[in-house]
Design a protein around this motif. Structure first.
Motif, short mmCIF file in Angstrom:
data_model
loop_
_atom_site.label_atom_id
_atom_site.label_comp_id
_atom_site.label_asym_id
_atom_site.label_seq_id
_atom_site.Cartn_x
_atom_site.Cartn_y
_atom_site.Cartn_z
N GLU A 109 24.47 -13.84 36.81
CA GLU A 109 25.01 -12.58 36.64
C GLU A 109 25.93 -12.24 37.55
N TYR A 110 25.94 -12.62 38.77
CA TYR A 110 26.79 -12.29 39.89
C TYR A 110 28.25 -13.03 39.49
N ARG A 111 27.99 -14.68 39.08
CA ARG A 111 29.13 -15.23 38.81
C ARG A 111 30.12 -14.46 37.53
N GLU A 112 29.09 -14.51 36.65
CA GLU A 112 29.70 -13.71 35.20
C GLU A 112 30.47 -12.57 35.57
N ARG A 113 30.05 -11.57 36.41
CA ARG A 113 30.70 -10.33 36.78
C ARG A 113 31.87 -10.70 37.42
N LEU A 114 31.96 -11.51 38.45
CA LEU A 114 33.04 -12.06 39.13
C LEU A 114 34.37 -12.62 38.03
N VAL A 115 33.70 -13.33 37.04
CA VAL A 115 34.74 -13.93 35.99
C VAL A 115 35.27 -12.71 35.15
N GLU A 150 37.95 -17.84 47.57
CA GLU A 150 39.10 -17.78 46.20
C GLU A 150 39.04 -18.95 45.41
N GLN A 151 39.02 -19.86 45.93
CA GLN A 151 38.74 -21.27 45.11
C GLN A 151 37.50 -21.00 44.27
N THR A 152 36.30 -20.81 44.85
CA THR A 152 34.96 -20.67 44.14
C THR A 152 35.19 -19.76 42.92
N ILE A 153 35.88 -18.65 43.13
CA ILE A 153 36.22 -17.74 41.93
C ILE A 153 36.90 -18.45 40.93
N ARG A 154 37.90 -19.03 41.37
CA ARG A 154 38.91 -19.70 40.36
C ARG A 154 38.17 -20.75 39.58
N ASN A 155 37.16 -21.62 40.43
CA ASN A 155 36.33 -22.61 39.64
C ASN A 155 35.42 -21.99 38.50
N TRP A 156 35.02 -21.08 38.89
CA TRP A 156 33.86 -20.19 38.14
C TRP A 156 34.69 -19.68 36.57
N VAL A 157 35.94 -19.18 36.96
CA VAL A 157 36.83 -18.74 35.72
C VAL A 157 37.02 -19.91 34.95
#
Length: 88
Positions: free
Chosen positions: A11-17, A37-44
């Motif tokens: 849910e946390y990852r989905e919200r940040l995406v 920052e890179q982790t968030i880009r990877n999730w997107v």
């Protein structure tokens, strides 16, 4: 280099995406929240592939199936080698 942290809840990852897709930069999200920052880009990127917005990678489902098949293949090779040695 720091050790790998535990996984973030989906849910946390989905919200940040969602926040990244709404126009927030990965850098601003990284400053406000814990993931890099890179982790968030990877999730997107992973979410884009899973949802069909991108076609330049395997979906999460396909990656999991590939891992499962690779493990099974490794196990079968080991069993074959054991049987070869036993027959010799």
């Amino acid at each position: 280099m720091a050790g790998r942290q535990g996984r973030y809840p989906s849910e946390y990852r989905e919200r940040l995406v969602e926040l990244a897709r709404s126009g927030r930069s990965a850098a601003s999200l990284a400053r406000e929240f814990d993931p890099s920052e890179q982790t968030i880009r990877n999730w997107v990127r992973r979410a884009d592939v899973d949802e069909g917005f991108r076609s330049d990678g395997l979906t999460t489902e396909a990656r999991n199936e590939l891992r499962r098949l690779e493990r099974e293949n490794k196990r079968l090779r080991m069993e074959r080698d054991i049987l070869k040695k036993a027959a010799a």
